[in-house]
Design a protein around this motif. Structure first.
Motif, PDB file in Angstrom:
ATOM      1  N   GLN A   1       0.318  38.575  -2.382  1.00  0.00           N
ATOM      2  CA  GLN A   1       0.153  38.728  -3.823  1.00  0.00           C
ATOM      3  C   GLN A   1       1.369  38.121  -4.534  1.00  0.00           C
ATOM      4  N   LEU A   2       1.116  37.300  -5.543  1.00  0.00           N
ATOM      5  CA  LEU A   2       2.194  36.689  -6.325  1.00  0.00           C
ATOM      6  C   LEU A   2       1.983  37.066  -7.791  1.00  0.00           C
ATOM      7  N   ASP A   3       2.960  37.771  -8.350  1.00  0.00           N
ATOM      8  CA  ASP A   3       2.847  38.294  -9.715  1.00  0.00           C
ATOM      9  C   ASP A   3       3.312  37.242 -10.721  1.00  0.00           C
ATOM     10  N   ILE A   4       2.452  36.891 -11.686  1.00  0.00           N
ATOM     11  CA  ILE A   4       2.833  35.909 -12.707  1.00  0.00           C
ATOM     12  C   ILE A   4       3.382  36.590 -13.956  1.00  0.00           C
ATOM     13  N   ALA A   5       3.216  37.914 -14.049  1.00  0.00           N
ATOM     14  CA  ALA A   5       3.694  38.622 -15.235  1.00  0.00           C
ATOM     15  C   ALA A   5       5.204  38.832 -15.186  1.00  0.00           C
ATOM     16  N   CYS A   6       5.743  39.044 -13.992  1.00  0.00           N
ATOM     17  CA  CYS A   6       7.166  39.344 -13.836  1.00  0.00           C
ATOM     18  C   CYS A   6       7.954  38.186 -13.235  1.00  0.00           C
ATOM     19  N   ASN A   7       7.274  37.110 -12.890  1.00  0.00           N
ATOM     20  CA  ASN A   7       7.950  35.996 -12.236  1.00  0.00           C
ATOM     21  C   ASN A   7       7.504  34.681 -12.886  1.00  0.00           C
ATOM     22  N   GLU A   8       8.420  34.081 -13.646  1.00  0.00           N
ATOM     23  CA  GLU A   8       8.097  32.855 -14.364  1.00  0.00           C
ATOM     24  C   GLU A   8       7.793  31.710 -13.406  1.00  0.00           C
ATOM     25  N   GLU A   9       8.497  31.676 -12.266  1.00  0.00           N
ATOM     26  CA  GLU A   9       8.282  30.606 -11.296  1.00  0.00           C
ATOM     27  C   GLU A   9       6.854  30.655 -10.748  1.00  0.00           C
ATOM     28  N   ASN A  10       6.360  31.872 -10.444  1.00  0.00           N
ATOM     29  CA  ASN A  10       4.975  32.016  -9.972  1.00  0.00           C
ATOM     30  C   ASN A  10       3.979  31.562 -11.034  1.00  0.00           C
ATOM     31  N   ARG A  11       4.254  31.920 -12.280  1.00  0.00           N
ATOM     32  CA  ARG A  11       3.341  31.562 -13.364  1.00  0.00           C
ATOM     33  C   ARG A  11       3.245  30.045 -13.528  1.00  0.00           C
ATOM     34  N   MET A  12       4.403  29.379 -13.530  1.00  0.00           N
ATOM     35  CA  MET A  12       4.409  27.934 -13.711  1.00  0.00           C
ATOM     36  C   MET A  12       3.769  27.219 -12.521  1.00  0.00           C
ATOM     37  N   TRP A  13       4.021  27.722 -11.310  1.00  0.00           N
ATOM     38  CA  TRP A  13       3.445  27.089 -10.117  1.00  0.00           C
ATOM     39  C   TRP A  13       1.925  27.191 -10.167  1.00  0.00           C
ATOM     40  N   MET A  14       1.412  28.369 -10.542  1.00  0.00           N
ATOM     41  CA  MET A  14      -0.044  28.553 -10.604  1.00  0.00           C
ATOM     42  C   MET A  14      -0.663  27.606 -11.621  1.00  0.00           C
ATOM     43  N   ARG A  15      -0.073  27.519 -12.798  1.00  0.00           N
ATOM     44  CA  ARG A  15      -0.638  26.672 -13.854  1.00  0.00           C
ATOM     45  C   ARG A  15      -0.608  25.196 -13.463  1.00  0.00           C
ATOM     46  N   GLN A  16       0.455  24.782 -12.787  1.00  0.00           N
ATOM     47  CA  GLN A  16       0.586  23.370 -12.423  1.00  0.00           C
ATOM     48  C   GLN A  16      -0.353  22.979 -11.289  1.00  0.00           C
ATOM     49  N   ASN A  17      -0.733  23.931 -10.434  1.00  0.00           N
ATOM     50  CA  ASN A  17      -1.509  23.591  -9.248  1.00  0.00           C
ATOM     51  C   ASN A  17      -2.998  23.899  -9.365  1.00  0.00           C
ATOM     52  N   VAL A  18      -3.421  24.524 -10.457  1.00  0.00           N
ATOM     53  CA  VAL A  18      -4.865  24.653 -10.698  1.00  0.00           C
ATOM     54  C   VAL A  18      -5.366  23.294 -11.186  1.00  0.00           C
ATOM     55  N   PRO A  19      -6.369  22.699 -10.537  1.00  0.00           N
ATOM     56  CA  PRO A  19      -6.862  21.375 -10.941  1.00  0.00           C
ATOM     57  C   PRO A  19      -7.296  21.357 -12.408  1.00  0.00           C
ATOM     58  N   GLU A  20      -7.103  20.222 -13.047  1.00  0.00           N
ATOM     59  CA  GLU A  20      -7.422  20.100 -14.472  1.00  0.00           C
ATOM     60  C   GLU A  20      -8.881  20.432 -14.759  1.00  0.00           C
ATOM     61  N   GLU A  21      -9.783  19.993 -13.855  1.00  0.00           N
ATOM     62  CA  GLU A  21     -11.205  20.238 -14.102  1.00  0.00           C
ATOM     63  C   GLU A  21     -11.587  21.704 -13.956  1.00  0.00           C
ATOM     64  N   LYS A  22     -10.698  22.511 -13.357  1.00  0.00           N
ATOM     65  CA  LYS A  22     -10.970  23.940 -13.173  1.00  0.00           C
ATOM     66  C   LYS A  22     -10.338  24.798 -14.263  1.00  0.00           C
ATOM     67  N   LYS A  23      -9.541  24.188 -15.139  1.00  0.00           N
ATOM     68  CA  LYS A  23      -8.877  24.950 -16.184  1.00  0.00           C
ATOM     69  C   LYS A  23      -9.833  25.199 -17.348  1.00  0.00           C
ATOM     70  N   PRO A  24      -9.676  26.328 -18.073  1.00  0.00           N
ATOM     71  CA  PRO A  24     -10.527  26.592 -19.246  1.00  0.00           C
ATOM     72  C   PRO A  24     -10.183  25.656 -20.396  1.00  0.00           C
ATOM     73  N   ASN A  25     -10.938  25.763 -21.471  1.00  0.00           N
ATOM     74  CA  ASN A  25     -10.721  24.891 -22.617  1.00  0.00           C
ATOM     75  C   ASN A  25      -9.339  25.066 -23.223  1.00  0.00           C
ATOM     76  N   THR A  26      -8.783  26.269 -23.102  1.00  0.00           N
ATOM     77  CA  THR A  26      -7.449  26.522 -23.644  1.00  0.00           C
ATOM     78  C   THR A  26      -6.362  25.846 -22.826  1.00  0.00           C
ATOM     79  N   GLY A  27      -6.705  25.449 -21.596  1.00  0.00           N
ATOM     80  CA  GLY A  27      -5.727  24.806 -20.729  1.00  0.00           C
ATOM     81  C   GLY A  27      -4.888  25.766 -19.932  1.00  0.00           C
ATOM     82  N   ILE A  28      -5.041  27.079 -20.156  1.00  0.00           N
ATOM     83  CA  ILE A  28      -4.232  28.085 -19.457  1.00  0.00           C
ATOM     84  C   ILE A  28      -5.141  28.896 -18.533  1.00  0.00           C
TER      85      ILE A  28
END
Length: 248
Positions: free
Chosen positions: A36-63
């Motif tokens: 389990q990797l927490d994105i609420a308490c760890n900025e590095e986890n949050r940024m890694w997740m956002r960068q590695n989700v493919p663009e076509e899989k991201k919602p319209n908001t981009g997040i």
């Protein structure tokens, strides 16, 4: 291979919390090792997740919202694709893991491989070549070629005979397996089904008290909750950027 599940431990969204609990509970029931990797308490986890989700899989908001699932660096999918794989008995394929022997998923993969290749492995010779095992008619060996219609008819007859033999082999194999497994531990397929049932029962008990109150307004609140979650994440990012600028 390490299965990574990105979660938000302090999410204010009831829908996101339920999705996260469903993913974690099902993986634990199947005894799948994961982190389990927490994105609420760890900025590095949050940024890694956002960068590695493919663009076509991201919602319209981009997040992308949690939960998001990865196998090492490879993206598996979000909750919706996880749920579809769960319903289709293909969760190990979704995670990029080999299915347990004897499970429905393993049987499904084996049947798909047979259909794809068009033959069983044991029907090939030592060199993996089928030509030596196909009987060539005398007329053809002597140079008298068959017509296309005759070849098709012969192929249909061979396929029907092969299907009959295969059904007989499967029936005999199932009878032998039933005798061998009598009195032994439950096979992997039954363990997996029991794990799913235990997970569903536990979730039903947990949600029973809250479900009646939430059911009527859940659909109306879902969109607003997700939007609120996005606003909270964006506000946190803006606050962090301001703090960095002030520190500089």
């Amino acid at each position: 291979m390490v299965i990574k599940v990105f979660l938000a431990s302090s999410s204010g969204s009831t829908a996101i919390k339920k999705k996260q609990q469903d993913v974690v509970g099902f993986l634990e029931a199947l005894k799948v090792d994961y982190t389990q990797l927490d994105i609420a308490c760890n900025e590095e986890n949050r940024m890694w997740m956002r960068q590695n989700v493919p663009e076509e899989k991201k919602p319209n908001t981009g997040i992308p919202l949690p939960p998001q699932i990865f196998n090492d660096e490879g993206y598996c999918g979000d909750y919706e694709t996880f749920f579809d794989a769960k319903e289709d008995n293909s969760i190990h394929a979704f995670l990029g893991l080999p299915p347990p022997p004897g499970s429905k998923e393993a049987e499904k993969a084996e049947n798909a491989d047979i259909v794809k290749n068009g033959t069983h492995a044991e029907n090939t010779n030592a060199d993996g070549d089928l030509d030596d095992l196909i009987e060539v008619p005398v007329e053809e060996r002597n140079g008298d070629a068959h017509t296309e219609e005759e070849l098709l008819d012969a192929g249909d007859e061979e396929e029907e005979e092969a299907e009959v033999c295969e059904e007989e082999e499967v029936t005999e194999g199932e009878a032998a397996d039933d005798e061998e497994t009598a009195g032994e531990e439950l096979p992997a397929e039954e363990e997996e089904e029991e794990a799913v049932e235990e997970t569903d029962e536990a979730q039903a008990e947990e949600e029973e008290g809250q479900e009646e109150a939430d059911e009527d307004r859940e659909e109306e609140d879902l969109q607003s909750e997700e939007e609120e979650e996005l606003r909270q994440l964006e506000e946190e990012e803006e606050a962090e950027v301001q703090e960095e600028e002030e520190a500089e």
